[in-house]
Motif scaffolding. Structure first.
Motif, PDB file in Angstrom:
ATOM      1  N   SER A 118      11.862   5.056 -10.103  1.00 35.79           N
ATOM      2  CA  SER A 118      12.693   3.196 -10.277  1.00 35.79           C
ATOM      3  C   SER A 118      12.629   2.916  -8.892  1.00 35.79           C
ATOM      4  N   THR A 119      13.175   1.742  -8.568  1.00 35.98           N
ATOM      5  CA  THR A 119      13.608   1.080  -7.458  1.00 35.98           C
ATOM      6  C   THR A 119      14.273   1.284  -6.598  1.00 35.98           C
ATOM      7  N   THR A 120      15.469   1.714  -6.769  1.00 41.87           N
ATOM      8  CA  THR A 120      16.639   2.172  -6.059  1.00 41.87           C
ATOM      9  C   THR A 120      16.136   3.679  -5.616  1.00 41.87           C
ATOM     10  N   GLU A 121      15.427   4.083  -6.324  1.00 43.55           N
ATOM     11  CA  GLU A 121      14.373   5.540  -5.614  1.00 43.55           C
ATOM     12  C   GLU A 121      13.536   4.904  -4.686  1.00 43.55           C
ATOM     13  N   LEU A 122      12.951   4.029  -4.854  1.00 45.57           N
ATOM     14  CA  LEU A 122      12.193   3.513  -3.744  1.00 45.57           C
ATOM     15  C   LEU A 122      12.769   2.486  -2.632  1.00 45.57           C
ATOM     16  N   ALA A 123      13.465   1.790  -2.909  1.00 43.31           N
ATOM     17  CA  ALA A 123      14.508   1.431  -1.891  1.00 43.31           C
ATOM     18  C   ALA A 123      15.706   2.282  -1.031  1.00 43.31           C
ATOM     19  N   VAL A 165      15.195   0.426   2.560  1.00 46.04           N
ATOM     20  CA  VAL A 165      15.434  -1.281   2.504  1.00 46.04           C
ATOM     21  C   VAL A 165      16.054  -1.139   1.098  1.00 46.04           C
ATOM     22  N   THR A 166      15.985  -2.501   1.369  1.00 39.36           N
ATOM     23  CA  THR A 166      17.001  -2.605  -0.307  1.00 39.36           C
ATOM     24  C   THR A 166      15.731  -2.667  -1.272  1.00 39.36           C
ATOM     25  N   PRO A 167      16.930  -2.383  -2.459  1.00 40.97           N
ATOM     26  CA  PRO A 167      16.229  -2.542  -4.140  1.00 40.97           C
ATOM     27  C   PRO A 167      15.444  -3.908  -3.944  1.00 40.97           C
ATOM     28  N   GLY A 168      15.759  -5.102  -3.286  1.00 33.39           N
ATOM     29  CA  GLY A 168      15.777  -6.175  -3.828  1.00 33.39           C
ATOM     30  C   GLY A 168      13.808  -6.700  -3.291  1.00 33.39           C
ATOM     31  N   ALA A 169      13.838  -6.519  -1.736  1.00 36.35           N
ATOM     32  CA  ALA A 169      12.886  -6.221  -1.222  1.00 36.35           C
ATOM     33  C   ALA A 169      11.580  -5.487  -1.349  1.00 36.35           C
ATOM     34  N   VAL A 170      11.973  -3.866  -2.089  1.00 37.37           N
ATOM     35  CA  VAL A 170      11.092  -3.207  -2.997  1.00 37.37           C
ATOM     36  C   VAL A 170      10.652  -4.591  -4.659  1.00 37.37           C
ATOM     37  N   SER A 171      11.602  -4.762  -5.035  1.00 40.31           N
ATOM     38  CA  SER A 171      11.406  -4.905  -6.358  1.00 40.31           C
ATOM     39  C   SER A 171      10.566  -6.615  -6.052  1.00 40.31           C
ATOM     40  N   GLN A 172      10.397  -7.062  -5.185  1.00 39.20           N
ATOM     41  CA  GLN A 172       9.198  -8.166  -4.872  1.00 39.20           C
ATOM     42  C   GLN A 172       7.910  -7.078  -4.893  1.00 39.20           C
ATOM     43  N   HIS A 173       7.966  -6.925  -4.092  1.00 42.64           N
ATOM     44  CA  HIS A 173       6.308  -5.662  -4.144  1.00 42.64           C
ATOM     45  C   HIS A 173       5.771  -5.570  -5.246  1.00 42.64           C
ATOM     46  N   LEU A 174       7.061  -4.698  -5.607  1.00 45.13           N
ATOM     47  CA  LEU A 174       6.750  -3.913  -7.009  1.00 45.13           C
ATOM     48  C   LEU A 174       6.527  -5.430  -8.320  1.00 45.13           C
ATOM     49  N   THR A 175       6.536  -6.286  -8.392  1.00 45.63           N
ATOM     50  CA  THR A 175       6.497  -7.208  -9.094  1.00 45.63           C
ATOM     51  C   THR A 175       5.021  -7.867  -8.770  1.00 45.63           C
ATOM     52  N   VAL A 176       4.476  -7.682  -7.277  1.00 44.29           N
ATOM     53  CA  VAL A 176       3.464  -8.124  -7.252  1.00 44.29           C
ATOM     54  C   VAL A 176       2.361  -7.296  -7.787  1.00 44.29           C
ATOM     55  N   LEU A 177       2.587  -5.881  -7.906  1.00 43.50           N
ATOM     56  CA  LEU A 177       2.149  -5.180  -8.147  1.00 43.50           C
ATOM     57  C   LEU A 177       2.011  -4.705  -9.259  1.00 43.50           C
ATOM     58  N   TYR A 178       2.826  -5.013  -9.850  1.00 43.86           N
ATOM     59  CA  TYR A 178       2.840  -5.107 -11.645  1.00 43.86           C
ATOM     60  C   TYR A 178       2.535  -6.442 -11.976  1.00 43.86           C
ATOM     61  N   ASP A 179       1.976  -7.274 -11.846  1.00 51.98           N
ATOM     62  CA  ASP A 179       1.192  -9.011 -12.267  1.00 51.98           C
ATOM     63  C   ASP A 179      -0.156  -8.166 -12.071  1.00 51.98           C
ATOM     64  N   ALA A 180      -0.779  -7.792 -10.794  1.00 57.18           N
ATOM     65  CA  ALA A 180      -2.145  -6.986 -11.325  1.00 57.18           C
ATOM     66  C   ALA A 180      -2.237  -6.141 -11.786  1.00 57.18           C
ATOM     67  N   GLY A 181      -1.834  -5.652 -12.579  1.00 54.59           N
ATOM     68  CA  GLY A 181      -2.103  -4.407 -13.075  1.00 54.59           C
ATOM     69  C   GLY A 181      -1.846  -2.762 -12.534  1.00 54.59           C
ATOM     70  N   LEU A 182      -1.053  -3.028 -11.637  1.00 56.01           N
ATOM     71  CA  LEU A 182      -1.731  -1.842 -10.632  1.00 56.01           C
ATOM     72  C   LEU A 182      -0.540  -1.194 -10.803  1.00 56.01           C
ATOM     73  N   ALA A 193       0.807  -0.997  -0.068  1.00 55.20           N
ATOM     74  CA  ALA A 193      -0.190   0.306   0.318  1.00 55.20           C
ATOM     75  C   ALA A 193       0.455   0.961   0.169  1.00 55.20           C
ATOM     76  N   ARG A 194       1.537   1.017   0.312  1.00 53.31           N
ATOM     77  CA  ARG A 194       2.897   2.582   0.947  1.00 53.31           C
ATOM     78  C   ARG A 194       3.731   2.726  -0.486  1.00 53.31           C
ATOM     79  N   LEU A 195       4.118   1.275  -1.520  1.00 49.36           N
ATOM     80  CA  LEU A 195       4.667   1.449  -2.213  1.00 49.36           C
ATOM     81  C   LEU A 195       3.419   2.378  -3.228  1.00 49.36           C
ATOM     82  N   LEU A 196       2.351   1.789  -3.369  1.00 49.60           N
ATOM     83  CA  LEU A 196       1.599   1.996  -4.342  1.00 49.60           C
ATOM     84  C   LEU A 196       1.019   3.706  -3.825  1.00 49.60           C
ATOM     85  N   LEU A 197       1.103   4.129  -2.739  1.00 48.52           N
ATOM     86  CA  LEU A 197       1.066   5.628  -2.271  1.00 48.52           C
ATOM     87  C   LEU A 197       2.089   6.481  -3.338  1.00 48.52           C
TER      88      LEU A 197
END
Length: 100
Positions: free
Chosen positions: A50-55, A60-77, A39-43
């Motif tokens: 970019s992943t790095t900017e968000l991290a 947090v680590t870019p890897g952690a952000v990347s995992q959440h971004l992938t889920v949000l992307y796959d959901a069409g958000l 929810a925080r990422l989406l907001l």
């Protein structure tokens, strides 16, 4: 026991609809739907990032952000576009609707 063949019928009162109008949306509803991190990422993605900017913003680590971004992307958000060596994420119309 033998069945007697008798039944009791009563008329129904009211309607079986849960609600005619959806309940008002709150920030807590988005957190309960997606989880706090997503929810925080989406907001945060009101503006593309970019992943790095968000991290960096989240501490947090870019890897952690990347995992959440992938889920949000796959959901069409989220949508993503390449800018040089970087990929920038932004909300889709569906993502914007969820954030309203």
């Amino acid at each position: 026991m033998r069945p007697t063949g008798r039944a009791v019928a009563t008329p129904l009162r009211g309607r079986a609809a849960i609600s005619e109008e959806p309940p008002p949306v709150t920030g807590d509803a988005l957190i309960r739907l997606l989880g706090r991190a997503r929810a925080r990422l989406l907001l945060l993605l009101a503006e593309p990032a970019s992943t790095t900017e968000l991290a960096h913003r989240l501490g947090v680590t870019p890897g952690a952000v990347s995992q959440h971004l992938t889920v949000l992307y796959d959901a069409g958000l989220l949508g993503r576009t390449r800018h040089g060596r970087s990929v920038r994420y932004s909300r889709t119309e569906l993502g914007d609707e969820l954030c309203r």
